[in-house]
Design an enzyme around this catalytic site. Structure first.
Site, short mmCIF file in Angstrom:
data_model
loop_
_atom_site.label_atom_id
_atom_site.label_comp_id
_atom_site.label_asym_id
_atom_site.label_seq_id
_atom_site.Cartn_x
_atom_site.Cartn_y
_atom_site.Cartn_z
N SER A 45 0.29 -8.46 0.22
CA SER A 45 -0.89 -7.98 -0.50
C SER A 45 -0.62 -7.67 -1.97
CB SER A 45 -1.46 -6.74 0.19
OG SER A 45 -0.51 -5.69 0.20
N ARG A 208 -8.21 0.12 1.93
CA ARG A 208 -8.03 -0.28 0.54
C ARG A 208 -8.37 0.91 -0.35
NH1 ARG A 208 -5.31 -3.61 2.34
NH2 ARG A 208 -5.41 -5.88 2.10
N GLU A 237 -3.24 0.84 -7.47
CA GLU A 237 -1.85 0.60 -7.05
C GLU A 237 -1.26 -0.57 -7.84
OE1 GLU A 237 -1.47 -0.16 -2.86
OE2 GLU A 237 -2.79 1.48 -2.32
N HIS A 254 1.05 3.16 0.76
CA HIS A 254 0.46 1.94 1.34
C HIS A 254 1.40 1.33 2.38
CE1 HIS A 254 -2.37 -1.70 0.43
NE2 HIS A 254 -2.13 -1.57 1.72
#
Length: 378
Positions: A45, A208, A237, A254
């Site tokens: 991601s 998210r 982030e 995360h």
């Protein structure tokens, strides 16, 4: 055939080397020069995959070892004729177990029983459904909100977000990030929603970062709103609002989906998809990759109550082990990603073999995902 893989994808080198030459590269940022003669790109991601990255490059396939895909411009890939695969559901169990670890910690700290609480689940996909099933196995009331699924006629007693805000003691978000459209989730938890939560409510975001308006959340907390907050994801982030971190009850970098099993599922899913794409379809048994767990087996005497469940859950994974390191390095450039890159091995509940002398305890633990058996006491 040259395959670029994120250096932090476990088992990627071993698996993809069956199909071609493997080059491990950092995911943030991807070294663009390596793309000049690569056939495939496997990411996580942290890598933004779009036209600016891949235009004019010979990449024929992109795989992301993640359930979410908001970091990938799927429309452009399709237009460019580039194959694509994600790994839906790969880390769903891990995220569910992260939520449980957090809730059991807060319940012990604040002295409440989860049976006395109603949990509102926003987003009822791979994570939300599994979370609902485990909570209801414990007899904990849940309320579900998922407008896209409700509108499609999916099975479920779906409620409005307003109803969840009014009735839920715990509100946990498990949605994709949609920045616009009829099902927009950007700042779904805005200032109005946050201020409307029940006094003493628990707010969890493990999907998210931008699903929760971080600025609005900080404003509410600074004004003294009585609210417990668990954040695994953050707006902006790998940068994060350090002041907000000091205000939340649990803050992690995360990693909710970062079990060894979840990562392995992600890698194997995109490996299998790519092998099929190039006409050399292969399948991988997950248990052939995973190492033996740290704890082989334990024995449990008597019924399963909340304190006992908390001990079992935290034996496998205690969320506080990831909260403390983030607080130590918050605000230092590069440290957020470093925590993720050097993440300690974490297993899922299924890795723990529990021998129970109480049949109901064994049955319940199996429903929760533990590897439990009933052996009557002699």
């Amino acid at each position: 055939m040259k395959i670029l893989v994120d250096e932090n994808m476990p088992y990627a080198r071993d698996l993809f080397s069956r199909l071609g030459e493997v080059i491990a590269v950092p995911g943030r940022p991807i070294p663009v020069a390596q793309l000049a003669d690569a056939d495939a790109l496997m990411v996580r991601s942290v890598t933004k995959v779009n036209e600016s990255l891949l235009a004019g490059k010979p990449i024929k396939f992109v795989g992301t070892a993640t359930a979410g895909t908001d970091h990938v411009d799927e429309a452009w890939l399709k237009q460019a004729g580039i194959g694509f695969s994600a790994a839906p559901g790969c880390n769903a169990i891990a995220v569910v177990e992260y939520v449980f670890s957090s809730l059991l910690m807060l319940a012990e700290r604040d002295g409440f029983s989860l049976h006395e609480r109603t949990v509102g689940i926003v987003g009822v996909g791979n994570v939300g459904r599994r979370l609902q099933a485990r909570l209801e196995a414990l007899g904990i009331k849940t309320l579900l909100c998922d407008p896209p699924r409700a509108d499609c006629g999916d099975e479920g007693d779906f409620r409005s977000l307003d109803e969840l805000v009014q009735r839920a003691d715990i509100l946990t978000f498990h949605t994709p990030l949609f920045k616009d459209g009829p099902y927009k989730t950007l700042h779904l938890a805005d200032e109005k929603l946050i201020r409307s939560l029940k006094p003493g409510a628990i707010l969890i975001n493990a999907c998210r970062g931008a699903v929760v308006d971080n600025t609005a959340l900080l404003t509410c907390l600074n004004e003294g709103q009585k609210l417990s907050v668990v954040l695994d994801v953050w707006e902006g982030e790998p940068e994060l609002n350090v002041e907000l971190l000091t205000k939340v009850d649990i803050g992690t970098p995360h990693i909710a989906g970062y079990t060894l099993e979840g990562k392995a599922r992600g890698t194997t899913q995109v490996f299998e998809a790519y092998s099929k794409f190039i006409g050399h379809e292969q399948h991988v048994a997950l248990d052939t990759l995973l190492p033996a767990p740290e704890f082989g087996r334990i024995t449990l005497h008597g019924p399963l109550d909340q304190p006992t469940l908390k001990r079992l859950v935290h034996l496998v994974y205690d969320v506080r082990r990831d909260d403390a390191p983030l607080r130590k390095v918050a605000g230092i450039p590069g440290e957020f990603d470093k925590l993720r890159k050097n993440y300690l091995e974490r297993r899922e509940w299924s890795s723990l073999y529990v021998i129970c002398d109480d049949a109901s305890a064994a049955s319940l633990l199996c429903k929760l995902g533990f590897n439990a058996v009933h052996h009557p006491a002699r």
